[in-house]
Scaffold this active site. Structure first.
Site, mmCIF file in Angstrom:
data_model
loop_
_atom_site.group_PDB
_atom_site.id
_atom_site.type_symbol
_atom_site.label_atom_id
_atom_site.label_comp_id
_atom_site.label_asym_id
_atom_site.label_seq_id
_atom_site.Cartn_x
_atom_site.Cartn_y
_atom_site.Cartn_z
ATOM 1 N N SER A 72 0.799 -1.227 0.000
ATOM 2 C CA SER A 72 0.000 0.000 0.000
ATOM 3 C C SER A 72 0.832 1.277 0.000
ATOM 4 O O SER A 72 0.298 2.350 -0.263
ATOM 5 C CB SER A 72 -0.932 0.018 1.215
ATOM 6 O OG SER A 72 -0.196 0.127 2.417
ATOM 7 N N LYS A 151 0.953 3.918 7.072
ATOM 8 C CA LYS A 151 0.210 4.768 6.143
ATOM 9 C C LYS A 151 0.708 6.200 6.277
ATOM 10 O O LYS A 151 1.501 6.525 7.160
ATOM 11 C CB LYS A 151 -1.296 4.733 6.434
ATOM 12 C CG LYS A 151 -1.938 3.350 6.478
ATOM 13 C CD LYS A 151 -2.001 2.664 5.125
ATOM 14 C CE LYS A 151 -2.687 1.295 5.243
ATOM 15 N NZ LYS A 151 -2.611 0.538 3.973
#
Length: 301
Positions: A72, A151
């Site tokens: 990601s 993230k």
């Protein structure tokens, strides 16, 4: 014969006492055995124990190397299937002085809304194997026990976030973001990138992956919306450096997509952790030297 004055007699007595003490020390020195040398295995055992204690203290209070398999954050961090995943050094001190800012790449423990349907990997029942797994997770060669994620912070508490404008840019408080770190896996944005406006609750973060079309982040976790935010209490630290593999040694960028200097920490605040580390190094070194001298003197006696 006249008796010697008392002052001369006392002077001779002091000289005789000093000579006696010096002779005694020399005599004892001849028979004193040199300090016994410790066996190599014992020295190695002590070194290993000290290394473990220092590793534990550093990993829990200062920083830790994480291996988080995930695609990601491509291409900021490699984590794609089949590739050599990056090991990232995570600074645990910085957020003791400030809250995460937009653009920071953070490692955090998955909130309950992110992990409520997950099946946790079961650790071995063998105590030795379980201990090795734990030590491996400390140095980043094995996955950590908990469900940890990495993230980028897009918005903070009190801000509104939505996607997208005519140029497929995420909007925060109605303003488009500048996000040069985004990687489009298929070359361009897809409809999956769209989401409705969300007001981020105070004390939480809205996070998204740099590989925008292949990231299960605040847009989708827990069903999206406010269930996808990350509480500040779940944040472990800030990803600072890629430490492995050597071919990817570099810092992890923290470009502020909102471009608002007021949201970023001042330069002097960012330097506090490093300054404390340098300041603490000298007393620690001094204490270590004094302890070594004391132990050496005790062995000699």
């Amino acid at each position: 014969m006249p008796a010697e004055p008392a002052s001369k007699q006392s002077g001779k007595s002091e000289v005789d006492a000093q000579e006696t003490d010096e002779e005694r020390r020399r005599r004892q020195g001849k028979h004193r055995r040199p300090p016994r040398k410790q066996p190599l295995w014992r020295e190695l055992l002590v070194l290993a124990g000290v290394a473990l204690v220092l590793t534990f203290a550093i990993q829990h209070f200062i920083g830790r190397v994480y291996s988080i398999p995930s695609g990601s954050m491509e291409q900021t961090l490699h984590g794609c299937p089949g590739c050599t995943g990056d090991r990232v050094f995570v600074d645990k001190i910085v957020y003791d002085f400030r809250d995460p800012s937009p653009g920071d790449v953070v490692v955090f423990q998955g909130p309950n809304t992110w992990t409520e349907n997950d099946i946790r990997d079961k650790r071995s029942d063998n105590p030795l194997v379980r201990g090795l797994q734990y030590m491996g997770s400390l140095i980043g060669v094995a996955p950590p026990d908990e469900r940890d994620f990495v993230k980028r912070v897009i918005a903070v508490g009190g801000q509104t976030v939505e996607c997208c404008d005519e140029q497929n840019r995420v909007l925060v408080d109605g303003k488009p973001l500048d996000e040069p770190y985004i990687y489009w896996e298929h070359g361009s944005p897809s409809e999956r990138n769209q989401f409705a406006r969300v007001t981020v609750p105070e004390g939480t973060l809205w996070v998204m992956g740099d590989n925008r079309d292949n990231s299960s982040d605040s847009r989708f976790q827990g069903g999206g919306g406010i269930r996808g935010v990350v509480p500040l209490g779940k944040v472990i630290g800030k990803a600072r450096y890629i430490v492995l593999p050597p071919s990817r040694w570099r810092g992890v960028g923290d470009h502020n997509p909102q471009g608002d200097a007021d949201l970023a920490a001042a330069a002097w605040q960012q330097g506090i952790p490093a300054g404390l580390g340098v300041a603490a190094a000298w007393p620690v070194l001094w204490i270590g030297r004094r302890a070594k001298i004391a132990l050496t003197s005790r062995k000699a006696d």
